[in-house]
Design a protein around this motif. Structure first.
Motif, short mmCIF file in Angstrom:
data_model
loop_
_atom_site.label_atom_id
_atom_site.label_comp_id
_atom_site.label_asym_id
_atom_site.label_seq_id
_atom_site.Cartn_x
_atom_site.Cartn_y
_atom_site.Cartn_z
N THR A 67 0.73 -1.14 -0.12
CA THR A 67 -0.05 0.18 -0.06
C THR A 67 0.82 1.23 0.00
O THR A 67 2.08 1.23 0.29
N THR A 68 0.29 2.31 -0.29
CA THR A 68 0.96 3.64 -0.43
C THR A 68 0.26 4.53 0.72
O THR A 68 -1.00 4.44 0.67
N PRO A 69 1.00 5.25 1.21
CA PRO A 69 2.44 5.53 0.89
C PRO A 69 3.26 4.44 1.65
O PRO A 69 3.03 3.74 2.69
N TYR A 70 4.50 4.11 1.12
CA TYR A 70 5.25 2.91 1.90
C TYR A 70 5.72 3.62 3.31
O TYR A 70 5.61 4.48 3.59
N PRO A 71 6.37 2.60 4.02
CA PRO A 71 6.63 2.87 5.50
C PRO A 71 7.85 4.03 5.14
O PRO A 71 8.44 3.97 4.28
N LEU A 72 7.96 5.07 6.22
CA LEU A 72 8.77 5.74 6.24
C LEU A 72 10.17 5.22 7.09
O LEU A 72 10.04 4.75 7.86
N ILE A 73 11.38 5.32 6.46
CA ILE A 73 12.44 4.82 6.80
C ILE A 73 13.22 5.91 7.62
O ILE A 73 13.37 7.09 6.92
N VAL A 74 13.71 5.66 8.91
CA VAL A 74 14.28 6.59 9.62
C VAL A 74 15.33 6.35 10.16
O VAL A 74 15.60 5.70 11.37
N PRO A 75 16.52 6.65 9.65
CA PRO A 75 17.90 6.33 10.03
C PRO A 75 18.22 7.09 11.32
O PRO A 75 18.24 8.48 11.00
N PRO A 118 8.42 14.59 8.02
CA PRO A 118 7.21 14.95 7.76
C PRO A 118 6.43 15.49 8.79
O PRO A 118 6.62 14.85 9.86
N ARG A 119 5.90 16.60 8.74
CA ARG A 119 5.18 17.19 10.03
C ARG A 119 3.94 16.13 10.47
O ARG A 119 3.59 16.14 11.73
N ASP A 120 3.25 15.42 9.72
CA ASP A 120 2.04 14.74 9.77
C ASP A 120 2.44 13.17 9.31
O ASP A 120 2.75 12.87 8.28
N LEU A 121 2.39 12.40 10.33
CA LEU A 121 2.80 10.89 10.03
C LEU A 121 1.57 10.23 10.39
O LEU A 121 1.57 8.80 10.62
N SER A 122 0.42 10.84 10.21
CA SER A 122 -0.94 10.23 10.68
C SER A 122 -1.18 8.86 9.81
O SER A 122 -1.08 9.00 8.66
N GLY A 123 -1.36 7.80 10.52
CA GLY A 123 -1.37 6.34 9.93
C GLY A 123 -0.33 5.68 9.23
O GLY A 123 -0.48 4.96 8.46
N SER A 148 4.54 11.27 18.23
CA SER A 148 3.77 12.52 18.55
C SER A 148 3.53 13.17 17.12
O SER A 148 2.45 13.90 17.21
N ARG A 149 4.10 12.75 15.98
CA ARG A 149 3.51 13.11 14.94
C ARG A 149 2.52 12.14 14.17
O ARG A 149 1.97 12.61 12.94
N GLY A 150 2.13 11.20 14.90
CA GLY A 150 0.92 10.59 14.28
C GLY A 150 1.21 9.13 13.94
O GLY A 150 0.26 8.26 13.62
N ALA A 151 2.47 8.71 13.63
CA ALA A 151 2.83 7.34 13.46
C ALA A 151 2.28 6.28 14.31
O ALA A 151 2.07 6.40 15.48
N ASP A 152 1.53 5.20 13.58
CA ASP A 152 0.70 4.36 14.46
C ASP A 152 1.42 3.06 14.34
O ASP A 152 0.80 2.03 15.26
N SER A 153 2.50 2.65 13.90
CA SER A 153 3.31 1.37 13.82
C SER A 153 4.65 1.81 13.71
O SER A 153 5.26 2.29 12.58
N ILE A 154 5.41 1.27 14.48
CA ILE A 154 6.98 1.77 14.54
C ILE A 154 7.88 0.30 14.80
O ILE A 154 7.49 -0.42 15.66
#
Length: 213
Positions: A67-75, A118-123, A148-154
């Motif tokens: 699904t898109t968007p793909y997961p955000l990768i954060v090193p 991104p400022r908004d990581l909702s969902g 805090s920016r809305g990510a729901d799975s890390i």
């Protein structure tokens, strides 16, 4: 927080070579890249997918697509950069954000010096990269920041973790309404008096890129 130690002969072999003090930086970078690719298979087991129809040379069929968007990768800078290509090889279209944290060697607490997210990581699903989970401050702070920016799975991918670091991250994230997972190649014995993992592999950033003083 779910902790997954990936047990596989190739992972154990490559990790042993990483630990070896005689392994030079070019070899260390290559082994890190290979290890992260192997760990990423487990880390992406719950990646979100959807059904899609494709035409094969023979017939049409229902298949699977990310699904898109793909997961955000954060090193987490700087050592996390050495893990980035190992993940983007599997998801070349993924977005990449950065968090820069350095450990205060006196207090052992993390200090944030850079952030590009991104400022908004909702969902959004996020994959955090940090070679060493030692004291847990940097990783725990990053997970809280993303939540805090809305990510729901890390999901965090680390090469090594210390038991003390795992417990610190659990403590820092226990109040979050976010699914969190930690995928590691090994959980080592302990931290020493300087906050380094034992037996560990030394300072991952220095071994990847040399001293930067």
């Amino acid at each position: 927080m779910e902790v997954i130690t990936v047990e596989h002969p190739l992972i154990a072999h490559k990790l042993t070579k990483l630990r070896d003090v005689t392994t030079d930086s070019p070899t260390f970078r290559r082994l890190t890249d290979e290890l992260v690719t192997l760990l990423s298979y487990e880390a992406t087991r719950d990646i979100r997918v959807t059904q899609t129809e494709v035409q094969t040379p023979v017939t049409r069929m229902n298949g699977t697509a990310l699904t898109t968007p793909y997961p955000l990768i954060v090193p987490i800078l700087r050592a996390g950069l050495g893990m980035l290509e190992g993940v983007t090889r599997l998801m070349p279209n993924a977005e990449v954000g950065f968090v820069g944290m350095a450990r205060n060697e006196e207090t052992l607490e993390p200090v944030t010096y850079a952030e590009r997210l991104p400022r908004d990581l909702s969902g959004r699903q996020c994959i955090v990269l940090d070679p060493m989970l030692a004291t847990g401050g940097s990783l725990g702070g990053t997970l809280n920041f993303l939540a805090s920016r809305g990510a729901d799975s890390i999901t965090a991918i680390c090469l090594l973790a210390a038991p003390e670091g795992i417990e610190k991250v659990r403590h820092l994230t226990e109040e979050l309404d976010v699914t969190t997972r930690l995928v590691v190649a090994a959980v080592d014995e302990r931290l020493n008096e300087n906050g380094y993992i034992v037996p560990g592999l030394g300072d991952a950033g220095d071994r990847l890129y040399g001293l930067a003083e």
